[in-house]
Motif scaffolding. Sequence first.
Motif, PDB file in Angstrom:
ATOM      1  N   PRO A 198       0.830  -1.215   0.000  1.00  0.00           N
ATOM      2  CA  PRO A 198       0.000   0.000   0.000  1.00  0.00           C
ATOM      3  C   PRO A 198       0.865   1.265   0.000  1.00  0.00           C
ATOM      4  N   LEU A 199       0.473   2.199  -0.844  1.00  0.00           N
ATOM      5  CA  LEU A 199       1.207   3.463  -0.975  1.00  0.00           C
ATOM      6  C   LEU A 199       0.502   4.567  -0.199  1.00  0.00           C
ATOM      7  N   LEU A 200       1.292   5.323   0.531  1.00  0.00           N
ATOM      8  CA  LEU A 200       0.792   6.471   1.286  1.00  0.00           C
ATOM      9  C   LEU A 200       1.477   7.728   0.762  1.00  0.00           C
ATOM     10  N   PRO A 201       0.771   8.858   0.690  1.00  0.00           N
ATOM     11  CA  PRO A 201       1.416  10.095   0.227  1.00  0.00           C
ATOM     12  C   PRO A 201       2.607  10.456   1.118  1.00  0.00           C
ATOM     13  N   LEU A 202       3.707  10.858   0.498  1.00  0.00           N
ATOM     14  CA  LEU A 202       4.892  11.278   1.252  1.00  0.00           C
ATOM     15  C   LEU A 202       5.180  12.762   1.038  1.00  0.00           C
ATOM     16  N   ILE A 203       5.376  13.169  -0.229  1.00  0.00           N
ATOM     17  CA  ILE A 203       5.765  14.553  -0.493  1.00  0.00           C
ATOM     18  C   ILE A 203       5.469  14.908  -1.952  1.00  0.00           C
ATOM     19  N   ARG A 204       5.165  16.175  -2.173  1.00  0.00           N
ATOM     20  CA  ARG A 204       5.020  16.725  -3.530  1.00  0.00           C
ATOM     21  C   ARG A 204       6.217  17.630  -3.750  1.00  0.00           C
ATOM     22  N   ILE A 205       6.917  17.423  -4.865  1.00  0.00           N
ATOM     23  CA  ILE A 205       8.175  18.124  -5.119  1.00  0.00           C
ATOM     24  C   ILE A 205       8.101  18.838  -6.465  1.00  0.00           C
ATOM     25  N   ARG A 206       8.602  20.046  -6.494  1.00  0.00           N
ATOM     26  CA  ARG A 206       8.780  20.780  -7.746  1.00  0.00           C
ATOM     27  C   ARG A 206      10.271  21.065  -7.878  1.00  0.00           C
ATOM     28  N   PRO A 207      11.029  20.098  -8.416  1.00  0.00           N
ATOM     29  CA  PRO A 207      12.490  20.166  -8.353  1.00  0.00           C
ATOM     30  C   PRO A 207      13.165  21.193  -9.238  1.00  0.00           C
ATOM     31  N   ALA A 208      12.453  21.775 -10.176  1.00  0.00           N
ATOM     32  CA  ALA A 208      13.118  22.684 -11.108  1.00  0.00           C
ATOM     33  C   ALA A 208      12.846  24.147 -10.824  1.00  0.00           C
ATOM     34  N   GLY A 209      12.319  24.447  -9.656  1.00  0.00           N
ATOM     35  CA  GLY A 209      12.121  25.835  -9.254  1.00  0.00           C
ATOM     36  C   GLY A 209      11.326  26.649 -10.242  1.00  0.00           C
ATOM     37  N   ASP A 210      11.913  27.738 -10.687  1.00  0.00           N
ATOM     38  CA  ASP A 210      11.213  28.705 -11.522  1.00  0.00           C
ATOM     39  C   ASP A 210      11.404  28.475 -13.018  1.00  0.00           C
ATOM     40  N   VAL A 211      12.124  27.430 -13.405  1.00  0.00           N
ATOM     41  CA  VAL A 211      12.377  27.234 -14.831  1.00  0.00           C
ATOM     42  C   VAL A 211      11.504  26.148 -15.461  1.00  0.00           C
ATOM     43  N   ALA A 212      10.785  25.387 -14.632  1.00  0.00           N
ATOM     44  CA  ALA A 212       9.932  24.320 -15.164  1.00  0.00           C
ATOM     45  C   ALA A 212       8.781  24.055 -14.213  1.00  0.00           C
ATOM     46  N   ASP A 213       7.721  23.494 -14.757  1.00  0.00           N
ATOM     47  CA  ASP A 213       6.570  23.176 -13.918  1.00  0.00           C
ATOM     48  C   ASP A 213       6.556  21.699 -13.506  1.00  0.00           C
ATOM     49  N   CYS A 214       7.736  21.096 -13.391  1.00  0.00           N
ATOM     50  CA  CYS A 214       7.830  19.702 -12.952  1.00  0.00           C
ATOM     51  C   CYS A 214       7.043  19.534 -11.664  1.00  0.00           C
ATOM     52  N   ASP A 215       6.178  18.554 -11.620  1.00  0.00           N
ATOM     53  CA  ASP A 215       5.378  18.274 -10.432  1.00  0.00           C
ATOM     54  C   ASP A 215       5.508  16.786 -10.154  1.00  0.00           C
ATOM     55  N   HIS A 216       6.239  16.436  -9.101  1.00  0.00           N
ATOM     56  CA  HIS A 216       6.490  15.043  -8.754  1.00  0.00           C
ATOM     57  C   HIS A 216       5.762  14.689  -7.471  1.00  0.00           C
ATOM     58  N   LEU A 217       4.893  13.690  -7.546  1.00  0.00           N
ATOM     59  CA  LEU A 217       4.140  13.210  -6.394  1.00  0.00           C
ATOM     60  C   LEU A 217       4.794  11.912  -5.935  1.00  0.00           C
ATOM     61  N   VAL A 218       5.296  11.914  -4.707  1.00  0.00           N
ATOM     62  CA  VAL A 218       6.038  10.757  -4.201  1.00  0.00           C
ATOM     63  C   VAL A 218       5.261  10.131  -3.051  1.00  0.00           C
ATOM     64  N   PHE A 219       5.194   8.815  -3.096  1.00  0.00           N
ATOM     65  CA  PHE A 219       4.501   8.019  -2.094  1.00  0.00           C
ATOM     66  C   PHE A 219       5.517   7.191  -1.329  1.00  0.00           C
ATOM     67  N   VAL A 220       5.076   6.551  -0.264  1.00  0.00           N
ATOM     68  CA  VAL A 220       5.930   5.642   0.490  1.00  0.00           C
ATOM     69  C   VAL A 220       5.196   4.320   0.652  1.00  0.00           C
ATOM     70  N   ALA A 221       5.938   3.229   0.540  1.00  0.00           N
ATOM     71  CA  ALA A 221       5.412   1.883   0.786  1.00  0.00           C
ATOM     72  C   ALA A 221       6.351   1.204   1.773  1.00  0.00           C
ATOM     73  N   HIS A 222       5.776   0.517   2.748  1.00  0.00           N
ATOM     74  CA  HIS A 222       6.588  -0.149   3.775  1.00  0.00           C
ATOM     75  C   HIS A 222       6.700  -1.648   3.545  1.00  0.00           C
ATOM     76  N   GLN A 223       6.333  -2.088   2.358  1.00  0.00           N
ATOM     77  CA  GLN A 223       6.497  -3.489   1.991  1.00  0.00           C
ATOM     78  C   GLN A 223       6.502  -3.606   0.477  1.00  0.00           C
ATOM     79  N   ALA A 224       7.014  -4.725  -0.007  1.00  0.00           N
ATOM     80  CA  ALA A 224       7.042  -4.990  -1.445  1.00  0.00           C
ATOM     81  C   ALA A 224       7.171  -6.494  -1.650  1.00  0.00           C
ATOM     82  N   ALA A 225       6.680  -6.948  -2.780  1.00  0.00           N
ATOM     83  CA  ALA A 225       6.781  -8.360  -3.154  1.00  0.00           C
ATOM     84  C   ALA A 225       7.380  -8.439  -4.552  1.00  0.00           C
ATOM     85  N   PRO A 226       8.066  -9.537  -4.849  1.00  0.00           N
ATOM     86  CA  PRO A 226       8.603  -9.669  -6.210  1.00  0.00           C
ATOM     87  C   PRO A 226       7.471  -9.564  -7.234  1.00  0.00           C
TER      88      PRO A 226
END
Length: 176
Positions: free
Chosen positions: A96-124
């Motif tokens: 299960p993914l939970l919201p972690l952070i929204r990042i705009r890594p390119a500041g004032d030169v781009a409208d990059c919008d990255h939505l990052v989640f966190v998961a505390h488990q994974a399966a192959p």
Amino acid sequence: MRRSERLLYAANGVDLRVVDVALTDGEHVERPFIRTPRAAGAVVVRGGRVLLRWHHHLVTDTWGWEIPLGEIGPGEQPEAAAARHVEEQTGWRPGPLLPLIRIRPAGDVADCDHLVFVAHQAAPGAPADDVEGGRAEWLPMLRIQQLIDEQAITSATTLAALLHFLADLLQTRTPH
């Protein structure tokens, strides 16, 4: 204040534009601006380790450790896109993914919008796409600072997401 913008070039879903901006003193300047699709990714952790991929950037010919991240498809929910990219890029299906952070890594030169989640488990899951010769590994969280110091992690999105995750972890373990 932005007054107008004009398209200079468009390819692969990315637009390069020039924006006419009014400064506070009334003067106008033109600034380059990049429009990009939204992206989603995830910090996947288990047992004190984080799932990262060793990724090659073709244009800059550089390598680095990164969280799985990619474009959100048309009509796709960010969470579903994050899960899809984790599996495609690492071969692991996140829990299960939970919201972690929204990042705009390119500041004032781009409208990059990255939505990052966190998961505390994974399966192959399905085998990872090995398009650019990279690999995925479970790395100890205790190595993150060392990898940053060595500049093996330089992606702004990966840095912000991992540091935010670690700050959350520290805050929950530190008595107030």
